[in-house]
Design an enzyme around this catalytic site. Structure first.
Site, short mmCIF file in Angstrom:
data_model
loop_
_atom_site.label_atom_id
_atom_site.label_comp_id
_atom_site.label_asym_id
_atom_site.label_seq_id
_atom_site.Cartn_x
_atom_site.Cartn_y
_atom_site.Cartn_z
N ARG A 28 0.85 -1.20 0.00
CA ARG A 28 0.00 0.00 0.00
C ARG A 28 0.88 1.25 0.00
O ARG A 28 1.89 1.30 0.72
CB ARG A 28 -0.91 0.02 1.25
CG ARG A 28 -2.12 -0.91 1.16
CD ARG A 28 -3.11 -0.45 0.09
NE ARG A 28 -4.28 -1.31 -0.07
CZ ARG A 28 -4.40 -2.30 -0.94
NH1 ARG A 28 -3.39 -2.61 -1.73
NH2 ARG A 28 -5.52 -2.99 -1.04
N ASP A 72 4.52 -0.48 -7.10
CA ASP A 72 3.24 -0.78 -7.75
C ASP A 72 2.13 0.06 -7.14
O ASP A 72 1.03 0.15 -7.68
CB ASP A 72 2.91 -2.27 -7.61
CG ASP A 72 1.67 -2.64 -8.41
OD1 ASP A 72 1.60 -2.27 -9.59
OD2 ASP A 72 0.76 -3.28 -7.84
N GLU A 90 -3.22 7.45 -4.54
CA GLU A 90 -3.48 6.94 -5.90
C GLU A 90 -4.98 6.84 -6.19
O GLU A 90 -5.38 6.62 -7.34
CB GLU A 90 -2.82 5.58 -6.08
CG GLU A 90 -3.43 4.49 -5.21
CD GLU A 90 -2.74 3.13 -5.32
OE1 GLU A 90 -1.50 3.08 -5.28
OE2 GLU A 90 -3.46 2.13 -5.42
N HIS A 124 -0.75 -0.10 -9.66
CA HIS A 124 -1.46 -1.00 -8.74
C HIS A 124 -2.08 -2.16 -9.50
O HIS A 124 -3.30 -2.33 -9.52
CB HIS A 124 -2.53 -0.23 -7.96
CG HIS A 124 -2.95 -0.95 -6.70
ND1 HIS A 124 -3.37 -0.31 -5.58
CD2 HIS A 124 -3.00 -2.27 -6.39
CE1 HIS A 124 -3.67 -1.19 -4.64
NE2 HIS A 124 -3.45 -2.39 -5.13
P1 NAI Z 1 -1.74 -10.92 4.97
O1 NAI Z 1 -2.78 -10.39 5.88
O2 NAI Z 1 -1.77 -12.37 4.58
O3 NAI Z 1 -0.29 -10.63 5.58
C1 NAI Z 1 0.05 -9.40 6.14
C2 NAI Z 1 1.14 -9.67 7.16
O4 NAI Z 1 1.60 -8.40 7.62
C3 NAI Z 1 0.66 -10.45 8.38
O5 NAI Z 1 1.52 -11.55 8.60
C4 NAI Z 1 0.74 -9.43 9.52
O6 NAI Z 1 1.08 -10.01 10.77
C5 NAI Z 1 1.83 -8.52 9.01
N1 NAI Z 1 1.84 -7.21 9.61
C6 NAI Z 1 0.78 -6.39 9.85
N2 NAI Z 1 1.20 -5.22 10.37
C7 NAI Z 1 2.55 -5.31 10.46
C8 NAI Z 1 3.56 -4.43 10.92
N3 NAI Z 1 3.26 -3.21 11.38
N4 NAI Z 1 4.83 -4.85 10.88
C9 NAI Z 1 5.14 -6.08 10.41
N5 NAI Z 1 4.24 -6.96 9.96
C10 NAI Z 1 2.95 -6.58 9.99
O7 NAI Z 1 -1.79 -9.96 3.67
P2 NAI Z 1 -1.35 -10.30 2.18
O8 NAI Z 1 -2.47 -10.94 1.46
O9 NAI Z 1 -0.04 -10.97 2.22
O10 NAI Z 1 -1.21 -8.81 1.57
C11 NAI Z 1 -0.11 -8.00 1.91
C12 NAI Z 1 -0.29 -6.60 1.32
O11 NAI Z 1 -0.38 -6.65 -0.11
C13 NAI Z 1 -1.55 -5.84 1.78
O12 NAI Z 1 -1.20 -4.48 2.00
C14 NAI Z 1 -2.45 -5.89 0.58
O13 NAI Z 1 -3.34 -4.81 0.60
C15 NAI Z 1 -1.42 -5.77 -0.54
N6 NAI Z 1 -1.88 -6.21 -1.84
C16 NAI Z 1 -1.47 -5.53 -2.98
C17 NAI Z 1 -1.88 -5.95 -4.24
C18 NAI Z 1 -1.41 -5.28 -5.49
O14 NAI Z 1 -2.01 -5.51 -6.55
N7 NAI Z 1 -0.37 -4.48 -5.45
C19 NAI Z 1 -2.79 -7.06 -4.37
C20 NAI Z 1 -3.07 -7.77 -3.16
C21 NAI Z 1 -2.66 -7.33 -1.94
#
Ligand code: NAI
Length: 327
Positions: free
Chosen positions: A232, A256, A261, A293
Protein backbone atom coordinates in the site's frame (compact mmCIF):
# COMPACT_ATOMS: atom_id res chain seq x y z
CA UNK A 1 -31.18 -11.75 -5.26
CA UNK A 2 -29.70 -8.64 -6.88
CA UNK A 3 -26.16 -7.24 -6.92
CA UNK A 4 -25.02 -3.89 -8.31
CA UNK A 5 -21.48 -4.15 -9.64
CA UNK A 6 -19.48 -0.93 -9.86
CA UNK A 7 -16.27 -0.47 -11.88
CA UNK A 8 -17.26 -3.49 -13.97
CA UNK A 9 -14.72 -3.72 -16.79
CA UNK A 10 -16.05 -4.61 -20.25
CA UNK A 11 -12.85 -6.18 -21.50
CA UNK A 12 -12.22 -8.76 -18.78
CA UNK A 13 -14.85 -8.87 -16.02
CA UNK A 14 -18.18 -8.46 -17.77
CA UNK A 15 -18.32 -11.91 -19.42
CA UNK A 16 -17.30 -13.53 -16.12
CA UNK A 17 -19.96 -11.61 -14.18
CA UNK A 18 -22.62 -12.68 -16.66
CA UNK A 19 -21.47 -16.31 -16.48
CA UNK A 20 -21.25 -16.53 -12.67
CA UNK A 21 -24.38 -14.39 -12.16
CA UNK A 22 -26.32 -16.90 -14.25
CA UNK A 23 -24.77 -19.92 -12.52
CA UNK A 24 -25.55 -18.51 -9.04
CA UNK A 25 -29.01 -17.19 -9.90
CA UNK A 26 -28.08 -13.55 -9.20
CA UNK A 27 -29.61 -10.62 -11.08
CA UNK A 28 -26.92 -8.06 -11.90
CA UNK A 29 -26.77 -4.31 -12.49
CA UNK A 30 -23.42 -3.59 -14.17
CA UNK A 31 -21.91 -0.10 -14.03
CA UNK A 32 -18.54 0.84 -15.55
CA UNK A 33 -17.91 3.70 -13.10
CA UNK A 34 -17.02 3.89 -9.43
CA UNK A 35 -19.92 4.53 -7.05
CA UNK A 36 -20.76 8.21 -6.57
CA UNK A 37 -23.70 10.08 -5.10
CA UNK A 38 -24.79 10.68 -8.72
CA UNK A 39 -24.99 6.99 -9.72
CA UNK A 40 -25.95 5.57 -6.33
CA UNK A 41 -29.52 5.03 -7.55
CA UNK A 42 -28.17 2.06 -9.51
CA UNK A 43 -27.85 0.30 -6.15
CA UNK A 44 -31.54 0.80 -5.28
CA UNK A 45 -33.24 -2.57 -5.05
CA UNK A 46 -29.95 -4.47 -4.78
CA UNK A 47 -29.20 -6.14 -1.46
CA UNK A 48 -25.50 -6.19 -2.30
CA UNK A 49 -22.96 -3.92 -3.94
CA UNK A 50 -19.73 -5.16 -5.53
CA UNK A 51 -16.82 -2.67 -5.78
CA UNK A 52 -13.05 -2.42 -6.31
CA UNK A 53 -10.59 0.05 -4.74
CA UNK A 54 -12.61 3.28 -5.07
CA UNK A 55 -12.98 5.20 -1.81
CA UNK A 56 -16.16 4.37 0.06
CA UNK A 57 -16.73 7.36 2.31
CA UNK A 58 -19.22 7.73 5.12
CA UNK A 59 -21.43 9.73 2.76
CA UNK A 60 -21.52 6.93 0.20
CA UNK A 61 -22.08 4.34 2.93
CA UNK A 62 -25.06 6.29 4.22
CA UNK A 63 -26.41 6.56 0.67
CA UNK A 64 -26.04 2.79 0.16
CA UNK A 65 -27.89 2.22 3.41
CA UNK A 66 -30.69 4.59 2.38
CA UNK A 67 -30.99 2.63 -0.88
CA UNK A 68 -31.43 -0.66 0.98
CA UNK A 69 -27.93 -2.11 0.53
CA UNK A 70 -27.05 -4.65 3.24
CA UNK A 71 -23.73 -6.07 2.04
CA UNK A 72 -20.70 -4.55 0.37
CA UNK A 73 -18.15 -6.84 -1.26
CA UNK A 74 -14.83 -5.59 -2.59
CA UNK A 75 -13.07 -7.49 -5.37
CA UNK A 76 -9.78 -6.88 -3.57
CA UNK A 77 -7.85 -8.28 -0.62
CA UNK A 78 -7.29 -4.94 1.15
CA UNK A 79 -10.32 -2.99 2.36
CA UNK A 80 -8.71 0.17 3.76
CA UNK A 81 -10.56 2.12 1.01
CA UNK A 82 -13.82 1.43 2.86
CA UNK A 83 -14.93 3.47 5.87
CA UNK A 84 -15.48 0.46 8.13
CA UNK A 85 -16.67 2.63 11.00
CA UNK A 86 -19.45 3.96 8.76
CA UNK A 87 -20.25 0.42 7.59
CA UNK A 88 -20.82 -0.57 11.23
CA UNK A 89 -22.82 2.60 11.91
CA UNK A 90 -25.19 1.92 8.99
CA UNK A 91 -25.36 -1.84 9.59
CA UNK A 92 -23.75 -2.77 6.27
CA UNK A 93 -21.64 -5.93 6.36
CA UNK A 94 -18.41 -5.97 4.36
CA UNK A 95 -16.65 -8.82 2.56
CA UNK A 96 -13.41 -9.04 0.58
CA UNK A 97 -12.28 -11.47 -2.11
CA UNK A 98 -8.76 -12.74 -1.48
CA UNK A 99 -7.14 -14.35 -4.48
CA UNK A 100 -3.99 -16.44 -4.56
CA UNK A 101 -0.78 -14.66 -3.53
CA UNK A 102 1.27 -15.82 -6.53
CA UNK A 103 0.41 -13.00 -8.93
CA UNK A 104 1.62 -10.29 -6.54
CA UNK A 105 4.54 -12.40 -5.32
CA UNK A 106 5.76 -13.05 -8.90
CA UNK A 107 5.39 -9.36 -9.67
CA UNK A 108 7.38 -8.42 -6.58
CA UNK A 109 10.28 -10.62 -7.63
CA UNK A 110 10.05 -9.07 -11.12
CA UNK A 111 10.29 -5.55 -9.61
CA UNK A 112 13.25 -6.62 -7.48
CA UNK A 113 15.03 -8.01 -10.56
CA UNK A 114 14.10 -4.99 -12.69
CA UNK A 115 15.47 -2.68 -10.00
CA UNK A 116 18.77 -4.44 -9.39
CA UNK A 117 19.32 -4.95 -13.17
CA UNK A 118 18.35 -1.31 -14.02
CA UNK A 119 15.73 -2.54 -16.43
CA UNK A 120 13.94 0.79 -16.81
CA UNK A 121 17.11 2.39 -18.15
CA UNK A 122 17.81 -0.63 -20.38
CA UNK A 123 14.33 -0.57 -21.94
CA UNK A 124 14.46 3.18 -22.48
CA UNK A 125 17.80 2.78 -24.26
CA UNK A 126 16.83 -0.09 -26.54
CA UNK A 127 13.69 1.84 -27.54
CA UNK A 128 15.89 4.60 -28.99
CA UNK A 129 18.62 2.27 -30.29
CA UNK A 130 21.10 3.35 -27.64
CA UNK A 131 23.03 0.13 -27.15
CA UNK A 132 25.71 1.51 -24.84
CA UNK A 133 26.63 -0.18 -21.54
CA UNK A 134 27.70 2.72 -19.31
CA UNK A 135 25.36 3.16 -16.34
CA UNK A 136 23.43 -0.13 -16.65
CA UNK A 137 25.68 -2.54 -14.79
CA UNK A 138 23.51 -4.61 -12.47
CA UNK A 139 23.82 -6.72 -9.34
CA UNK A 140 23.19 -10.44 -8.80
CA UNK A 141 20.56 -11.50 -6.30
CA UNK A 142 22.78 -14.22 -4.83
CA UNK A 143 25.13 -11.46 -3.60
CA UNK A 144 22.37 -9.54 -1.83
CA UNK A 145 20.36 -9.61 1.37
CA UNK A 146 16.62 -9.14 0.87
CA UNK A 147 14.51 -7.90 3.80
CA UNK A 148 10.85 -8.90 3.66
CA UNK A 149 8.53 -6.87 5.90
CA UNK A 150 5.27 -8.76 6.44
CA UNK A 151 5.29 -12.54 6.04
CA UNK A 152 1.60 -13.18 5.46
CA UNK A 153 0.24 -14.82 2.31
CA UNK A 154 2.12 -12.67 -0.17
CA UNK A 155 5.30 -12.02 1.85
CA UNK A 156 5.93 -15.69 2.48
CA UNK A 157 5.28 -16.58 -1.18
CA UNK A 158 7.86 -13.93 -2.12
CA UNK A 159 10.27 -15.57 0.34
CA UNK A 160 9.62 -19.01 -1.16
CA UNK A 161 10.16 -17.59 -4.68
CA UNK A 162 13.36 -15.81 -3.62
CA UNK A 163 14.78 -18.92 -1.98
CA UNK A 164 15.69 -20.21 -5.45
CA UNK A 165 17.95 -17.23 -6.15
CA UNK A 166 20.44 -17.94 -3.36
CA UNK A 167 20.14 -14.54 -1.66
CA UNK A 168 20.15 -14.11 2.11
CA UNK A 169 16.62 -13.38 3.33
CA UNK A 170 15.72 -11.46 6.49
CA UNK A 171 12.10 -11.37 7.59
CA UNK A 172 10.12 -9.18 9.96
CA UNK A 173 6.52 -9.61 11.09
CA UNK A 174 4.51 -9.14 14.25
CA UNK A 175 3.83 -12.89 14.13
CA UNK A 176 6.32 -15.49 12.94
CA UNK A 177 5.39 -18.26 10.47
CA UNK A 178 7.04 -21.68 10.77
CA UNK A 179 7.21 -22.16 6.98
CA UNK A 180 9.27 -18.98 6.56
CA UNK A 181 12.01 -20.19 8.89
CA UNK A 182 13.31 -22.77 6.41
CA UNK A 183 14.19 -19.99 3.95
CA UNK A 184 14.66 -16.80 6.00
CA UNK A 185 15.90 -15.52 9.34
CA UNK A 186 13.33 -13.62 11.39
CA UNK A 187 14.82 -10.52 12.92
CA UNK A 188 13.87 -7.22 14.51
CA UNK A 189 12.95 -4.36 12.18
CA UNK A 190 16.07 -2.34 13.06
CA UNK A 191 18.42 -5.15 11.95
CA UNK A 192 16.46 -5.70 8.73
CA UNK A 193 16.61 -1.99 7.90
CA UNK A 194 20.32 -1.90 8.65
CA UNK A 195 21.42 -5.03 6.77
CA UNK A 196 19.12 -5.44 3.76
CA UNK A 197 20.22 -4.45 0.26
CA UNK A 198 16.62 -4.79 -0.94
CA UNK A 199 13.56 -4.11 1.25
CA UNK A 200 10.14 -5.28 0.13
CA UNK A 201 6.87 -4.40 1.88
CA UNK A 202 4.00 -6.85 2.38
CA UNK A 203 1.97 -5.60 5.33
CA UNK A 204 -1.53 -4.17 5.26
CA UNK A 205 -1.82 -0.43 5.83
CA UNK A 206 -2.73 0.30 9.45
CA UNK A 207 -2.54 3.32 11.75
CA UNK A 208 0.57 1.75 13.31
CA UNK A 209 2.53 1.30 10.08
CA UNK A 210 1.44 4.45 8.20
CA UNK A 211 4.73 5.86 6.79
CA UNK A 212 6.70 2.90 8.14
CA UNK A 213 9.35 3.93 5.61
CA UNK A 214 10.11 7.53 6.56
CA UNK A 215 13.08 9.85 6.96
CA UNK A 216 14.11 8.15 10.20
CA UNK A 217 13.84 4.55 8.99
CA UNK A 218 15.54 5.41 5.68
CA UNK A 219 18.48 6.89 7.64
CA UNK A 220 19.01 3.45 9.24
CA UNK A 221 19.26 1.71 5.84
CA UNK A 222 22.31 0.85 3.74
CA UNK A 223 23.43 3.37 1.15
CA UNK A 224 21.99 2.44 -2.24
CA UNK A 225 19.21 0.30 -0.76
CA UNK A 226 16.42 -0.82 -3.13
CA UNK A 227 12.83 -0.33 -1.95
CA UNK A 228 9.96 -2.38 -3.37
CA UNK A 229 6.33 -1.68 -2.53
CA UNK A 230 3.54 -3.87 -3.87
CA UNK A 231 1.46 -3.46 -0.67
CA UNK A 232 0.00 0.00 0.00
CA UNK A 233 1.31 3.44 -0.99
CA UNK A 234 0.98 5.10 2.40
CA UNK A 235 3.42 2.62 3.98
CA UNK A 236 6.05 4.96 2.50
CA UNK A 237 6.36 8.70 3.11
CA UNK A 238 6.69 9.81 -0.54
CA UNK A 239 8.46 13.04 0.30
CA UNK A 240 11.13 11.19 2.31
CA UNK A 241 11.44 8.62 -0.48
CA UNK A 242 11.98 11.33 -3.11
CA UNK A 243 14.61 13.11 -0.99
CA UNK A 244 16.46 9.81 -0.43
CA UNK A 245 16.41 8.98 -4.15
CA UNK A 246 17.71 12.47 -4.97
CA UNK A 247 20.53 12.11 -2.45
CA UNK A 248 21.43 8.59 -3.67
CA UNK A 249 20.66 7.03 -0.27
CA UNK A 250 18.01 4.93 -2.02
CA UNK A 251 19.53 3.37 -5.14
CA UNK A 252 16.33 2.24 -6.84
CA UNK A 253 12.65 1.65 -6.18
CA UNK A 254 9.90 -0.51 -7.65
CA UNK A 255 6.49 0.86 -6.76
CA UNK A 256 3.24 -0.78 -7.75
CA UNK A 257 1.44 1.48 -5.28
CA UNK A 258 1.88 5.14 -4.35
CA UNK A 259 0.31 7.50 -1.85
CA UNK A 260 -2.92 9.20 -2.92
CA UNK A 261 -3.48 6.94 -5.90
CA UNK A 262 -7.24 6.89 -5.36
CA UNK A 263 -9.17 8.13 -8.37
CA UNK A 264 -6.12 7.94 -10.63
CA UNK A 265 -5.59 4.33 -11.32
CA UNK A 266 -7.50 2.27 -13.86
CA UNK A 267 -8.44 5.39 -15.87
CA UNK A 268 -6.83 6.78 -19.00
CA UNK A 269 -5.44 10.18 -17.94
CA UNK A 270 -3.19 10.72 -20.99
CA UNK A 271 -4.48 14.22 -21.71
CA UNK A 272 -5.07 15.31 -18.13
CA UNK A 273 -3.09 17.53 -15.79
CA UNK A 274 -2.79 15.51 -12.60
CA UNK A 275 -2.39 16.85 -9.09
CA UNK A 276 -0.19 14.08 -7.72
CA UNK A 277 3.26 15.71 -7.74
CA UNK A 278 4.95 12.86 -5.90
CA UNK A 279 3.84 10.41 -8.57
CA UNK A 280 5.06 12.72 -11.34
CA UNK A 281 8.48 13.06 -9.70
CA UNK A 282 8.81 9.35 -8.95
CA UNK A 283 7.81 8.38 -12.50
CA UNK A 284 10.52 10.65 -13.85
CA UNK A 285 13.47 9.04 -12.07
CA UNK A 286 15.43 6.58 -14.25
CA UNK A 287 15.91 4.25 -11.27
CA UNK A 288 12.25 4.11 -10.18
CA UNK A 289 9.81 1.72 -11.83
CA UNK A 290 6.20 2.73 -11.22
CA UNK A 291 3.18 0.66 -12.19
CA UNK A 292 -0.45 1.37 -11.55
CA UNK A 293 -1.46 -1.00 -8.74
CA UNK A 294 -1.72 -3.98 -10.98
CA UNK A 295 0.53 -6.60 -9.42
CA UNK A 296 -2.63 -8.61 -8.78
CA UNK A 297 -3.76 -8.48 -12.39
CA UNK A 298 -3.65 -11.99 -13.84
CA UNK A 299 -6.32 -14.11 -15.50
CA UNK A 300 -6.41 -16.37 -12.44
CA UNK A 301 -7.01 -13.42 -10.12
CA UNK A 302 -9.76 -11.75 -12.19
CA UNK A 303 -11.80 -14.93 -12.39
CA UNK A 304 -11.35 -15.62 -8.67
CA UNK A 305 -12.48 -12.17 -7.51
CA UNK A 306 -15.53 -12.04 -9.78
CA UNK A 307 -16.65 -15.55 -8.76
CA UNK A 308 -15.91 -15.20 -5.04
CA UNK A 309 -17.42 -11.73 -4.66
CA UNK A 310 -20.71 -13.06 -6.07
CA UNK A 311 -20.46 -16.27 -4.02
CA UNK A 312 -19.98 -14.15 -0.93
CA UNK A 313 -23.12 -12.10 -1.70
CA UNK A 314 -25.08 -15.31 -2.17
CA UNK A 315 -23.89 -16.83 1.13
CA UNK A 316 -24.63 -13.56 2.95
CA UNK A 317 -28.18 -13.37 1.57
CA UNK A 318 -28.83 -17.04 2.33
CA UNK A 319 -27.65 -16.44 5.91
CA UNK A 320 -24.98 -19.12 5.56
CA UNK A 321 -21.47 -19.10 6.94
CA UNK A 322 -19.53 -16.69 4.73
CA UNK A 323 -15.73 -17.08 4.71
CA UNK A 324 -15.31 -13.76 2.87
CA UNK A 325 -17.08 -11.58 5.46
CA UNK A 326 -14.61 -9.27 7.24
CA UNK A 327 -16.96 -7.33 9.54
P1 NAI B 1 -1.74 -10.92 4.97
O1 NAI B 1 -2.78 -10.39 5.88
O2 NAI B 1 -1.77 -12.37 4.58
O3 NAI B 1 -0.29 -10.63 5.58
C1 NAI B 1 0.05 -9.40 6.14
C2 NAI B 1 1.14 -9.67 7.16
O4 NAI B 1 1.60 -8.40 7.62
C3 NAI B 1 0.66 -10.45 8.38
O5 NAI B 1 1.52 -11.55 8.60
C4 NAI B 1 0.74 -9.43 9.52
O6 NAI B 1 1.08 -10.01 10.77
C5 NAI B 1 1.83 -8.52 9.01
N1 NAI B 1 1.84 -7.21 9.61
C6 NAI B 1 0.78 -6.39 9.85
N2 NAI B 1 1.20 -5.22 10.37
C7 NAI B 1 2.55 -5.31 10.46
C8 NAI B 1 3.56 -4.43 10.92
N3 NAI B 1 3.26 -3.21 11.38
N4 NAI B 1 4.83 -4.85 10.88
C9 NAI B 1 5.14 -6.08 10.41
N5 NAI B 1 4.24 -6.96 9.96
C10 NAI B 1 2.95 -6.58 9.99
O7 NAI B 1 -1.79 -9.96 3.67
P2 NAI B 1 -1.35 -10.30 2.18
O8 NAI B 1 -2.47 -10.94 1.46
O9 NAI B 1 -0.04 -10.97 2.22
O10 NAI B 1 -1.21 -8.81 1.57
C11 NAI B 1 -0.11 -8.00 1.91
C12 NAI B 1 -0.29 -6.60 1.32
O11 NAI B 1 -0.38 -6.65 -0.11
C13 NAI B 1 -1.55 -5.84 1.78
O12 NAI B 1 -1.20 -4.48 2.00
C14 NAI B 1 -2.45 -5.89 0.58
O13 NAI B 1 -3.34 -4.81 0.60
C15 NAI B 1 -1.42 -5.77 -0.54
N6 NAI B 1 -1.88 -6.21 -1.84
C16 NAI B 1 -1.47 -5.53 -2.98
C17 NAI B 1 -1.88 -5.95 -4.24
C18 NAI B 1 -1.41 -5.28 -5.49
O14 NAI B 1 -2.01 -5.51 -6.55
N7 NAI B 1 -0.37 -4.48 -5.45
C19 NAI B 1 -2.79 -7.06 -4.37
C20 NAI B 1 -3.07 -7.77 -3.16
C21 NAI B 1 -2.66 -7.33 -1.94
Amino acid sequence: MKVTVYNCRDFDEKALFLRYGKELGIELVLCADAPTLENIQLARGSECVDIITSKITRELMQAFHENGVQYLTTRTIGYDHIDMEAAREFGIKVGNAPYGPNGVADYTVMLILMSIRKMKRILERTNIQDYSLKGIQGKELKDLTVGVIGTGRIGRTVIRNLSGFGCKILAYDLYEQEEVKQYAEYTVLEKLLKEADVITLHTPLTDENFHLINEKSIAQMKDGVVIINTARGALIDSEALICAIESGKIGAAGLDVVENEFGLYYYDHKSDILDNRELAILRGFPNVTVSHHMAFYTDNCVETVVRDSLMSCKLFLEGKENPWEVS
